[in-house]
Scaffold this active site. Structure first.
Site, PDB file in Angstrom:
ATOM      1  N   CYS A   1       0.892  -1.188   0.000  1.00 16.38           N
ATOM      2  CA  CYS A   1       0.000   0.000   0.000  1.00 16.38           C
ATOM      3  C   CYS A   1       0.912   1.214   0.000  1.00 16.38           C
ATOM      4  O   CYS A   1       1.155   1.821   1.043  1.00 16.38           O
ATOM      5  CB  CYS A   1      -0.877   0.026   1.252  1.00 16.38           C
ATOM      6  SG  CYS A   1      -1.636  -1.555   1.657  1.00 16.38           S
ATOM      7  N   LYS A  12       7.860   5.284   1.926  1.00 13.89           N
ATOM      8  CA  LYS A  12       8.494   4.064   2.446  1.00 13.89           C
ATOM      9  C   LYS A  12       9.120   3.249   1.317  1.00 13.89           C
ATOM     10  O   LYS A  12      10.196   2.685   1.471  1.00 13.89           O
ATOM     11  CB  LYS A  12       7.482   3.242   3.245  1.00 13.89           C
ATOM     12  CG  LYS A  12       6.951   4.025   4.444  1.00 13.89           C
ATOM     13  CD  LYS A  12       5.881   3.274   5.211  1.00 13.89           C
ATOM     14  CE  LYS A  12       5.259   4.152   6.278  1.00 13.89           C
ATOM     15  NZ  LYS A  12       4.388   5.213   5.708  1.00 13.89           N
ATOM     16  N   ASP A  47      -0.370   0.492  -5.498  1.00 12.05           N
ATOM     17  CA  ASP A  47      -1.435   1.306  -4.912  1.00 12.05           C
ATOM     18  C   ASP A  47      -2.668   1.174  -5.787  1.00 12.05           C
ATOM     19  O   ASP A  47      -2.573   0.909  -6.978  1.00 12.05           O
ATOM     20  CB  ASP A  47      -1.032   2.775  -4.771  1.00 12.05           C
ATOM     21  CG  ASP A  47      -1.929   3.475  -3.750  1.00 12.05           C
ATOM     22  OD1 ASP A  47      -1.587   3.439  -2.554  1.00 12.05           O
ATOM     23  OD2 ASP A  47      -2.990   4.013  -4.133  1.00 12.05           O
ATOM     24  N   ASP A  59       1.806  -1.338   4.834  1.00 15.72           N
ATOM     25  CA  ASP A  59       1.551  -0.093   5.572  1.00 15.72           C
ATOM     26  C   ASP A  59       0.065   0.207   5.354  1.00 15.72           C
ATOM     27  O   ASP A  59      -0.314   0.877   4.401  1.00 15.72           O
ATOM     28  CB  ASP A  59       2.444   1.032   5.038  1.00 15.72           C
ATOM     29  CG  ASP A  59       2.273   2.315   5.840  1.00 15.72           C
ATOM     30  OD1 ASP A  59       2.341   2.256   7.081  1.00 15.72           O
ATOM     31  OD2 ASP A  59       2.045   3.377   5.224  1.00 15.72           O
ATOM     32  N   CYS A  80      -0.301   4.387  10.888  1.00 12.89           N
ATOM     33  CA  CYS A  80      -0.030   5.661  11.569  1.00 12.89           C
ATOM     34  C   CYS A  80      -1.175   5.943  12.551  1.00 12.89           C
ATOM     35  O   CYS A  80      -1.729   7.035  12.574  1.00 12.89           O
ATOM     36  CB  CYS A  80       0.170   6.796  10.580  1.00 12.89           C
ATOM     37  SG  CYS A  80      -1.207   7.016   9.457  1.00 12.89           S
TER      38      CYS A  80
END
Length: 451
Positions: free
Chosen positions: A262, A268, A286, A332, A385
Site C-alpha cells: 500500500c 516508504k 497502490d 503499511d 499511523c
C-alpha cells in the site's frame, strides 16, 4: 492598505473553517489552495495557518467557553459560530493580537457578511466574554470529560485511549496533539550523506539540525524543505521520523525482491529502495493510477531505478504475483490516522468509533492476501499511523492466531536505530506522538517459519 491585508487573512481563515466543516475536506489541502487563490502575502501565511489550525485544534474548548454567552440566542448561522470561535481563539490563545483589534475585525466581517443585527450580536457576545471572563474547566467533574473539553478530543476517543494507555499517557498525547509538528526529512543516502545535506541546507538559509533518533533524519526548525534546492535535486524526502522506522524494521539485502503493498505516495517505497542501494527490485502497489504516478515522480526525483509500480488492489495481489516470490513484504495499511492529528486536526471530529472496527477487517484482509507471497524465512512488516489497539495489536494477534506458519520476529531490534530500542516490545513497536515528537506510529515485524 495595511488594514485590508489583515482583514483578508481573517476573512480567508473564516472561509476555510466554513469549507472544512461543510465539506469535511482536509484542512491542509484547502489551506494551500487558499494561500494561492487569495495571493496571501508571504508574511501573513504564518498567521493564516495559525488561525485556521488553532481554531480547528481547539474547537471543543472554544465552544465550551462560548456556550454561556450564547444562551438565549436562537439558531446561529454556521459562519457566525465560526467567526466567534476564530475571534475567541485570538483573544485566549494568541498574545500578539490585542483583544480590541480582534473584536473590531470580527464586527467588521460580520457587517460585510451579514446585517446590522448580526454585527451587534457578535460585538455583544465578545465584549461580554471580555468583561465576565471564561467559564472554568475545573467545574467539569469527570476527568475524561474534562480532558476531552480541555484538549478538544471527542470523549469516546479519550475514554478509549485512557483504557488502553492509561490516563497520564492519554493526557500527554492529547496535549501534544494541540501543537504544530516540526517538518522532518530523510536523506537519500544513495546520493549524499546527512552531513552534506545539512551543510547544503544551511547554505540555502534553512535552520536545520540532525535528528537525535534516526540516523538518516533531518529536522527543520525554519523554512519549508520542499522549496529547497536539496529537495529538488533528490537528496532528501519529506517524511515523518516515525514512518522512517518501517523501512528499518523491514531491512533488506542487496538484490532482494521486496513488495510494498500500500505504497502511495512512496515515502516508504523509496526508503526501502535507498536502503538496498538501488539494487534488487521493490514492487510498489497502490489502488489508484494518480497515486501510482506520485510514487514514480518521487522515484525519478531521487534517481532510483529499482522501483516498479503497479496500480492494483492489494487484496487481489495473488492473481498477479507468484506464491513465495518475495523476500520481504511491507503492509503499511490504510488506517484511521489517529497518530497524525497534529497535521490534520479536523480528523478528530469526523472519525467515529465504528470506523476502527471497519478498518480492522480491511487490515486483516490485506494481511491474508499478501502473506502467501512471502518466501519461507521472509520478513513481513505490518505498520499503521494510528495509536489504537483495534487496528494494531488486535489485527496482528488475530493474524498470528490464524496463520501458524508465521511468528513474531524479535530480531527487529537489531535493525532499528539504537535510540528506538526502549520503545520496542518483543516484535512490536508503538510510538506515541510524545515519545520522540513524531507522529503516532505502530510496527509489527513477523517472520514466515522455514520448516
Amino acid at each position: 492598505m495595511k488594514k485590508l491585508k489583515k482583514k483578508n487573512v481573517r476573512e480567508t481563515a473564516l472561509e476555510l473553517l466554513e469549507a472544512i466543516e461543510k465539506n469535511q475536506s482536509y484542512s491542509n489541502l484547502l489551506l494551500n489552495n487558499a494561500i494561492k487563490k487569495n495571493e496571501i502575502d508571504q508574511k501573513d501565511i504564518g498567521l493564516l495557518t495559525e488561525l485556521t489550525y488553532g481554531t480547528l485544534q481547539r474547537r471543543m474548548t472554544l465552544d465550551f467557553y462560548l456556550q454561556p454567552f450564547l444562551a438565549g440566542n436562537k439558531k446561529i448561522e454556521s459562519w457566525v459560530n465560526q467567526l466567534l470561535r476564530l475571534t475567541l481563539y485570538q483573544m485566549v490563545f494568541l498574545d500578539k493580537i490585542p483583544d480590541r483589534a480582534a473584536i473590531f475585525e470580527a464586527v467588521e466581517i460580520a457587517k460585510r457578511w451579514g446585517h446590522k443585527g448580526i454585527s451587534g450580536m457578535v460585538n455583544g457576545v465578545l465584549r461580554n466574554v471580555q468583561r465576565k471572563g471564561l467559564p472554568d474547566l475545573e467545574q467539569i467533574e469527570d476527568s475524561v470529560e474534562r480532558l476531552s473539553i480541555e484538549t478538544s478530543h471527542p470523549a469516546w476517543l479519550v475514554k478509549r485511549w485512557a483504557d488502553q494507555l492509561g490516563f497520564e499517557e492519554t493526557k500527554k498525547m492529547c496535549e501534544i496533539n494541540l501543537t504544530a509538528p516540526l517538518q522532518t526529512a530523510r536523506v537519500n543516502e544513495v546520493k549524499a550523506s546527512r552531513e552534506e545535506c545539512l551543510s547544503l541546507l544551511k547554505e540555502e538559509g534553512f535552520e536545520v539540525e540532525p535528528s537525535q533518533f534516526i540516523p538518516v533524519a533531518i529536522k527543520c526548525l525554519r523554512g519549508n524543505l520542499a522549496n529547497s534546492r536539496v529537495f529538488k535535486d533528490g537528496l532528501i524526502t519529506i517524511q515523518d521520523e516515525s514512518s522512517m522506522l518501517a523501512a528499518y524494521a523491514l531491512g533488506g539485502n542487496p538484490n532482494e525482491k521486496i513488495l510494498d503493498a500500500c505504497a502511495a505516495p512512496g515515502g516508504k517505497t523509496t526508503h526501502i529502495a535507498e536502503k538496498m542501494q538501488n539494487t534488487g527490485q521493490v514492487i510498489s502497489l497502490d489502488l489508484h493510477e494518480h497515486k501510482v504516478k506520485l510514487i514514480n515522480d518521487n522515484a525519478d526525483r531521487l534517481g532510483l531505478s529499482n522501483i516498479k509500480t503497479n496500480a492494483l488492489d492489494s487484496r487481489k495481489v495473488q492473481e498477479h504475483y507468484e506464491k513465495e516470490s518475495f523476500d520481504r513484504i511491507l503492509v503499511d495499511a490504510p488506517c484511521s490516522g489517529l497518530g497524525v492529528m497534529r497535521r490534520k486536526p479536523d480528523m478528530k471530529y469526523t472519525k467515529k468509533e465504528d470506523d476502527l472496527y471497519q478498518l480492522h477487517k480491511i487490515q486483516r484482509n490485506l494481511l491474508d492476501a499478501v502473506s502467501p507471497l512471502l518466501k519461507k524465512g521472509g520478513i513481513l512488516v505490518y505498520s499503521t499511523c494510528t495509536v489504537d489497539k483495534e487496528e494494531n495489536q488486535h489485527v496482528v494477534q488475530s493474524f498470528l492466531k490464524n496463520n501458524a506458519e508465521f511468528e513474531g520476529d524479535i530480531s527487529v531490534r537489531e535493525r532499528m536505530p539504537k535510540a528506538i530500542a526502549p520503545f520496542i516490545d518483543n516484535f512490536e513497536l508503538q510510538i506515541l506522538p510524545q515519545d520522540i515528537g513524531s507522529d503516532g506510529f505502530y510496527i509489527a515485524c513477523l517472520r514466515k517459519k522455514v520448516q
